[in-house]
Motif scaffolding. Structure first.
Motif, mmCIF file in Angstrom:
data_model
loop_
_atom_site.group_PDB
_atom_site.id
_atom_site.type_symbol
_atom_site.label_atom_id
_atom_site.label_comp_id
_atom_site.label_asym_id
_atom_site.label_seq_id
_atom_site.Cartn_x
_atom_site.Cartn_y
_atom_site.Cartn_z
ATOM 1 N N GLY A 7 0.829 -1.199 0.000
ATOM 2 C CA GLY A 7 0.000 0.000 0.000
ATOM 3 C C GLY A 7 0.860 1.244 0.000
ATOM 4 N N SER A 8 0.440 2.234 0.718
ATOM 5 C CA SER A 8 1.169 3.492 0.781
ATOM 6 C C SER A 8 2.011 3.544 2.055
ATOM 7 N N SER A 9 2.885 4.524 2.116
ATOM 8 C CA SER A 9 3.602 4.850 3.344
ATOM 9 C C SER A 9 3.728 6.363 3.390
ATOM 10 N N LEU A 10 4.142 6.886 4.513
ATOM 11 C CA LEU A 10 4.253 8.329 4.682
ATOM 12 C C LEU A 10 5.641 8.816 4.280
ATOM 13 N N ALA A 11 5.665 9.895 3.524
ATOM 14 C CA ALA A 11 6.929 10.579 3.293
ATOM 15 C C ALA A 11 7.395 11.187 4.613
ATOM 16 N N MET A 12 8.707 11.351 4.767
ATOM 17 C CA MET A 12 9.212 11.774 6.080
ATOM 18 C C MET A 12 10.506 12.576 5.951
ATOM 19 N N ASP A 13 10.618 13.637 6.753
ATOM 20 C CA ASP A 13 11.872 14.355 6.962
ATOM 21 C C ASP A 13 12.250 14.255 8.430
ATOM 22 N N ALA A 14 13.535 14.105 8.692
ATOM 23 C CA ALA A 14 14.058 14.064 10.059
ATOM 24 C C ALA A 14 14.830 15.366 10.298
ATOM 25 N N ILE A 15 14.268 16.242 11.114
ATOM 26 C CA ILE A 15 14.802 17.598 11.270
ATOM 27 C C ILE A 15 15.421 17.773 12.654
ATOM 28 N N GLU A 16 16.624 18.339 12.678
ATOM 29 C CA GLU A 16 17.276 18.709 13.945
ATOM 30 C C GLU A 16 17.274 20.213 14.104
ATOM 31 N N PHE A 17 16.841 20.659 15.281
ATOM 32 C CA PHE A 17 16.930 22.057 15.662
ATOM 33 C C PHE A 17 17.933 22.161 16.813
ATOM 34 N N ALA B 99 20.882 23.263 23.431
ATOM 35 C CA ALA B 99 19.784 22.299 23.499
ATOM 36 C C ALA B 99 19.406 21.886 22.083
ATOM 37 N N VAL B 100 18.961 20.638 21.955
ATOM 38 C CA VAL B 100 18.676 20.073 20.635
ATOM 39 C C VAL B 100 17.325 19.375 20.652
ATOM 40 N N ALA B 101 16.567 19.562 19.598
ATOM 41 C CA ALA B 101 15.317 18.826 19.402
ATOM 42 C C ALA B 101 15.397 18.074 18.083
ATOM 43 N N HIS B 102 14.925 16.824 18.101
ATOM 44 C CA HIS B 102 14.819 16.009 16.891
ATOM 45 C C HIS B 102 13.349 15.762 16.593
ATOM 46 N N PHE B 103 12.952 16.018 15.357
ATOM 47 C CA PHE B 103 11.565 15.794 14.946
ATOM 48 C C PHE B 103 11.506 14.950 13.683
ATOM 49 N N TYR B 104 10.512 14.063 13.641
ATOM 50 C CA TYR B 104 10.082 13.443 12.401
ATOM 51 C C TYR B 104 8.832 14.189 11.943
ATOM 52 N N VAL B 105 8.833 14.614 10.695
ATOM 53 C CA VAL B 105 7.654 15.242 10.088
ATOM 54 C C VAL B 105 7.213 14.338 8.949
ATOM 55 N N LYS C 259 9.712 24.570 10.698
ATOM 56 C CA LYS C 259 10.938 25.373 10.812
ATOM 57 C C LYS C 259 10.622 26.786 11.302
ATOM 58 N N ASN C 260 9.500 27.340 10.859
ATOM 59 C CA ASN C 260 9.123 28.674 11.312
ATOM 60 C C ASN C 260 8.828 28.700 12.811
ATOM 61 N N CYS C 261 8.292 27.572 13.337
ATOM 62 C CA CYS C 261 8.086 27.480 14.786
ATOM 63 C C CYS C 261 9.417 27.603 15.516
ATOM 64 N N ALA C 262 10.439 26.926 15.015
ATOM 65 C CA ALA C 262 11.757 26.982 15.638
ATOM 66 C C ALA C 262 12.387 28.362 15.478
ATOM 67 N N LYS C 263 12.209 28.970 14.296
ATOM 68 C CA LYS C 263 12.755 30.314 14.081
ATOM 69 C C LYS C 263 12.104 31.329 15.023
ATOM 70 N N GLY C 264 10.791 31.176 15.226
ATOM 71 C CA GLY C 264 10.100 32.055 16.158
ATOM 72 C C GLY C 264 10.595 31.879 17.580
ATOM 73 N N THR D 136 13.611 33.955 22.309
ATOM 74 C CA THR D 136 14.551 33.710 23.414
ATOM 75 C C THR D 136 15.907 34.358 23.214
ATOM 76 N N GLY D 137 16.223 34.721 21.979
ATOM 77 C CA GLY D 137 17.541 35.284 21.693
ATOM 78 C C GLY D 137 18.597 34.243 21.382
ATOM 79 N N ALA D 138 18.205 32.980 21.287
ATOM 80 C CA ALA D 138 19.160 31.915 20.991
ATOM 81 C C ALA D 138 19.450 31.869 19.486
ATOM 82 N N GLN D 139 20.629 31.356 19.168
ATOM 83 C CA GLN D 139 20.992 31.126 17.772
ATOM 84 C C GLN D 139 20.493 29.742 17.355
ATOM 85 N N LEU D 140 20.003 29.635 16.130
ATOM 86 C CA LEU D 140 19.392 28.399 15.660
ATOM 87 C C LEU D 140 20.156 27.827 14.469
ATOM 88 N N SER D 141 20.389 26.524 14.526
ATOM 89 C CA SER D 141 20.946 25.786 13.397
ATOM 90 C C SER D 141 19.975 24.657 13.040
#
Length: 385
Positions: free
Chosen positions: A160-170, A231-237, A253-258, A263-268
């Motif tokens: 059948g089908s499966s979900l497309a996925m990105d693994a994002i690190e903030f 600090a690091v967050a890992h997400f599957y989307v 990504k916009n959630c993380a940028k916001g 907070t004034g933190a730098q984001l990668s």
């Protein structure tokens, strides 16, 4: 001809059982499957396959081919053999690795009369950085007429089908400070991660029902009296199509940028695993596999429709070549993947017998393609539609 094909499976059945047990009892994580790769490639060479190791710059990836030297379809079977941390082959990849090889060996004994070629691909690290992604990107599968693999389960299920996925690190970088004496001097990276989670949770009501977003915090500070500066967050989307994932990822990504701005933190931002595309099942090929199961005596009532949910690097293959990813029954009792119960079923004799049914169905499907021009045409036409 199918009777002759099936007779080959009896010739090497116990050998295949020994190999599935060896891989199952020597679990190796993704890209570390040196024992599994060695025994699979060694066995394929013994049965006359030409083997290329270390393809796509991955030491545990391989391509094995048995070419009749005559014109005809090119059929590929996929083998996976990576295990999970701590719980071993709790997704049954010891069976998948052996199943793809057994199907390939059996079908290779028929191509001298049918023409065509049989391929077996060793595809490491399906659970993390799936090698099929790189293989697909580099055109490894472009010459194929069909790609087939089968996954253990507690039920027979159609592809059948499966979900497309990105693994994002903030990854957020802030500034340490004494959390009680001088908190105003600090920039709290963990706060940025938490704000990211809060932003994504608010986003959930504005996405389609197929979307799945889930994450963890692998790094969030070491001491409660120190403002965390990293600090690091890992997400599957995930979503039903690649286009949908791409759209949702931008919002995430916009959630993380916001959160970084607040907070004034730098984001990668980076991808910590490969991106998987959604599975596109070729229905003509899937129907041929179902017919093969029925020929082997499986009751049609036992074969259920596939309900999507997870993500597969086989999805990337299916965007390049007609593909299927059905499920084969290895247990009479319900079992859930990625559990110790599933691992035990994968190591059981009854689990092996179920796997062997899958291998036979894969080989029979390949034989149908090699001998039925109309089926091959249907498969190709569906890809063009």
């Amino acid at each position: 001809m199918s009777t002759t094909l099936l007779s080959h499976f009896e010739d090497f059945k116990e050998h295949m059982y020994e190999i599935s047990q060896y891989i199952g009892k020597n679990p190796e994580l993704g890209n570390e499957e040196f024992k599994a790769c060695e025994i699979l490639t060694k066995t394929l060479k013994e049965y006359g396959f030409q083997v290329k190791a270390n393809i796509v710059d991955q030491p545990t990836a391989f391509e094995a081919v048995y070419d009749s030297g005559k014109p005809g379809p090119r059929i590929a079977f996929m083998s996976e053999y990576d295990a999970l941390p701590e719980i071993g082959h709790a997704c049954g990849h010891n069976l998948i690795g052996t199943m793809g090889m057994a199907a390939g060996i059996a079908l290779s004994k028929e191509v001298s009369r049918t023409g065509g070629a049989v391929y077996v691909y060793g595809t490491p690290a399906e659970e993390t950085r799936g090698a099929k992604v790189t293989m697909a990107e580099q055109g490894i599968f472009d010459h194929l007429d069909a790609a087939i693999m089968c996954h253990p389960s507690s039920n027979y299920r159609e592809s059948g089908s499966s979900l497309a996925m990105d693994a994002i690190e903030f990854a957020f970088t802030g500034k340490t400070a004494h959390a009680a004496a001088a908190p105003e001097e600090g920039i709290n990276a963990l706060d940025a991660v938490i704000q990211t989670f809060n932003g994504i949770n608010a986003l959930r009501q504005h996405v389609t029902p197929d979307v799945r977003i889930h994450g963890v915090i692998p790094e969030g500070g070491k001491a409660a009296n120190v403002v965390p500066d990293y600090a690091v967050a890992h997400f599957y989307v995930r979503a039903s199509t690649r286009d949908s994932v791409n759209q949702v990822v931008e919002k995430v990504k916009n959630c993380a940028k916001g959160a970084a701005l607040a907070t004034g933190a730098q984001l990668s931002i980076s991808n910590y695993e490969y991106s998987y595309d959604n599975m596109i099942t070729n229905n003509a090929l899937s129907d041929a596999f179902t017919e093969s199961l029925l020929e082997l005596g499986v009751d049609k009532k036992e074969i259920k429709e596939k309900v999507g949910g997870g993500s597969l690097d086989m999805g990337n293959v299916s965007h390049k070549v007609p593909s299927i990813h059905p499920y084969i029954k290895i247990s009479e009792t319900p079992i859930i993947g990625h559990t110790r119960e599933f691992r035990d079923a994968s190591l059981s004799r009854s689990g092996f017998e179920g796997m062997y049914t899958g291998a036979k169905a894969m080989a029979l499907t390949g034989l149908r393609i090699l001998t039925d021009e109309s089926l091959l045409e249907d498969i190709k036409l569906e890809c063009k539609a």
